[in-house]
Design a protein around this motif. Structure first.
Motif, short mmCIF file in Angstrom:
data_model
loop_
_atom_site.label_atom_id
_atom_site.label_comp_id
_atom_site.label_asym_id
_atom_site.label_seq_id
_atom_site.Cartn_x
_atom_site.Cartn_y
_atom_site.Cartn_z
N HIS A 81 5.28 -5.51 -5.48
CA HIS A 81 6.25 -5.29 -4.41
C HIS A 81 7.64 -5.18 -5.03
N VAL A 82 8.26 -4.01 -4.95
CA VAL A 82 9.54 -3.74 -5.61
C VAL A 82 10.70 -3.85 -4.63
N GLN A 83 10.67 -3.12 -3.52
CA GLN A 83 11.68 -3.16 -2.47
C GLN A 83 13.09 -2.88 -3.00
N ARG A 84 13.29 -1.63 -3.46
CA ARG A 84 14.57 -1.24 -4.04
C ARG A 84 14.88 0.22 -3.69
N TRP A 85 16.16 0.48 -3.38
CA TRP A 85 16.62 1.84 -3.15
C TRP A 85 16.89 2.54 -4.48
N GLN A 86 16.57 3.82 -4.53
CA GLN A 86 16.77 4.63 -5.73
C GLN A 86 17.32 6.00 -5.33
N GLU B 18 0.81 -1.21 0.00
CA GLU B 18 0.00 0.00 0.00
C GLU B 18 0.85 1.27 0.00
N ILE B 19 2.08 1.21 0.46
CA ILE B 19 2.99 2.36 0.45
C ILE B 19 3.89 2.28 -0.77
N ARG B 20 3.93 3.35 -1.55
CA ARG B 20 4.80 3.37 -2.73
C ARG B 20 6.25 3.59 -2.31
N SER B 21 6.52 4.63 -1.55
CA SER B 21 7.91 4.91 -1.21
C SER B 21 8.01 5.72 0.07
N VAL B 22 9.17 5.62 0.70
CA VAL B 22 9.58 6.51 1.78
C VAL B 22 11.03 6.89 1.49
N GLY B 23 11.45 8.05 1.99
CA GLY B 23 12.81 8.46 1.71
C GLY B 23 13.20 9.73 2.42
N MET C 24 21.20 18.69 -4.23
CA MET C 24 20.06 18.09 -3.54
C MET C 24 20.08 16.56 -3.66
N PRO C 25 20.85 15.88 -2.83
CA PRO C 25 20.80 14.41 -2.85
C PRO C 25 19.44 13.89 -2.39
N HIS C 26 18.82 13.03 -3.21
CA HIS C 26 17.52 12.43 -2.92
C HIS C 26 17.69 10.91 -2.87
N VAL C 27 17.14 10.28 -1.85
CA VAL C 27 17.18 8.82 -1.72
C VAL C 27 15.79 8.34 -1.33
N ARG C 28 15.32 7.29 -2.00
CA ARG C 28 14.03 6.72 -1.60
C ARG C 28 14.09 5.20 -1.65
N PHE C 29 13.26 4.57 -0.82
CA PHE C 29 13.02 3.14 -0.87
C PHE C 29 11.71 2.93 -1.61
N LEU C 30 11.81 2.46 -2.84
CA LEU C 30 10.60 2.18 -3.63
C LEU C 30 10.05 0.85 -3.15
N ASN C 31 9.05 0.92 -2.30
CA ASN C 31 8.48 -0.28 -1.71
C ASN C 31 7.56 -1.01 -2.69
N ALA C 32 6.72 -0.26 -3.40
CA ALA C 32 5.74 -0.86 -4.32
C ALA C 32 5.43 0.10 -5.44
N SER C 33 4.99 -0.45 -6.55
CA SER C 33 4.58 0.36 -7.70
C SER C 33 3.41 -0.33 -8.38
N ASP C 34 2.28 0.35 -8.38
CA ASP C 34 1.06 -0.19 -9.00
C ASP C 34 0.73 -1.59 -8.47
N GLY C 35 0.91 -1.76 -7.16
CA GLY C 35 0.56 -3.02 -6.53
C GLY C 35 1.64 -4.09 -6.53
#
Length: 287
Positions: free
Chosen positions: A162-167, A125-130, A149-160
């Motif tokens: 489960h991805v679980q990948r850092w970007q 249900e959560i797409r990302s946190v970062g 501006m360094p940006h980091v996110r954990f892509l947990n899910a995309s369109d349902g």
């Protein structure tokens, strides 16, 4: 001798020689606030991405089946909650400046969950946190000065799924003029496009078996303000290669010298609120 509460909170981190701040949200908001977009004359000139943002909250992580979860060693955490809409985002920010361009280290304990409205896991249900830094060099740096501006996110899910990948996000976003006085511009750098997969960035985080259980995760991000480059990134027991990491870079802006801003953000993947909880944050440096 029994350690003080501050010593106990600091002992879970591995800071550099100078503590810039140590925020445990049992003590309140500690200067963290809503990320408000630029505007002029009327709030209607704010970009739509920023208009959805709301203020962070202090939370005991309440839930319906067993009361309140609480933080790592106290009652409260900082709660960043999105709206109940697929793709909705929200952010909390702390704004500082730096005294010397040297190494800094951000460490935090955080966790995330969607709003527990169903009796099932809800792990997608959560797409990302970062998190992100918004940095600018000092006013005497000279030609070619940059805002970085360094940006980091954990892509947990995309369109349902489960991805679980850092970007990370290396590419600048177009600026938009705000108002009519030619003094203010804005850019929504958290837009969903432009994220790049971190090499070998897959990581399966601890996500407990029912929708009200949480486990806290440790993150560490080191950055050199002199070279304006990332030198270390870690989540729990995993350390990731930073040699190819790139930050979003734009020309320095006329009123943001020595800026040292840190923000955390969350994004929903369904029409349900996404929650990012931050128990504590330590920013240290070699100043």
């Amino acid at each position: 001798m029994t350690p003080s509460l501050e010593q106990s909170a600091l002992s879970r981190f591995d800071p550099l020689s100078r503590i810039i701040f140590l925020d445990d949200f049992d003590r309140g908001f500690c200067g963290w606030t809503q990320l408000v977009g630029n505007y002029e004359d009327t709030l209607d000139t704010m970009l739509p991405g920023y208009q959805q943002h709301s203020a962070p909250m202090l939370s005991t992580l309440p839930h319906w089946d067993a009361g309140s979860h609480g933080g790592v060693d106290g009652d409260y955490a900082l709660k960043i909650a999105t709206g109940p809409r697929r793709g909705a985002q929200n952010t909390a920010i702390k704004r500082l400046t730096f005294r010397r361009a040297g190494p800094i280290r951000m460490e935090a304990y955080l966790t995330f969950k969607p709003e527990a409205t169903e009796l099932k896991l809800l792990e997608t249900e959560i797409r990302s946190v970062g998190f992100l830094f918004d940095l600018q060099v000092g006013d005497r740096t000279g030609a070619g000065s940059e805002r970085v501006m360094p940006h980091v996110r954990f892509l947990n899910a995309s369109d349902g799924a489960h991805v679980q990948r850092w970007q990370y996000k290396p590419n600048a976003v177009d600026f938009v003029p705000i108002g009519t006085d030619n003094k203010t511009v804005s850019h929504y750098h958290l837009s969903p496009d432009g994220w790049v997969d971190w090499p070998d960035g897959e990581q399966r985080l601890c996500y407990n078996e029912i929708p009200t259980k949480v486990n806290w995760h440790y993150i560490r991000f080191d950055f050199d303000l002199a070279a304006m480059r990332c030198t270390h990134f870690q989540c729990n027991d995993r350390t990731f290669d930073t040699s190819g990491f790139e930050s979003l870079r734009i020309p320095a802006m006329k009123n943001l010298w020595c800026m040292l801003n840190l923000a955390f953000f969350a994004e929903a993947d369904t029409d349900k609120r996404a929650f990012l909880y931050v128990d504590s944050v330590c920013l240290s440096g070699e100043f």
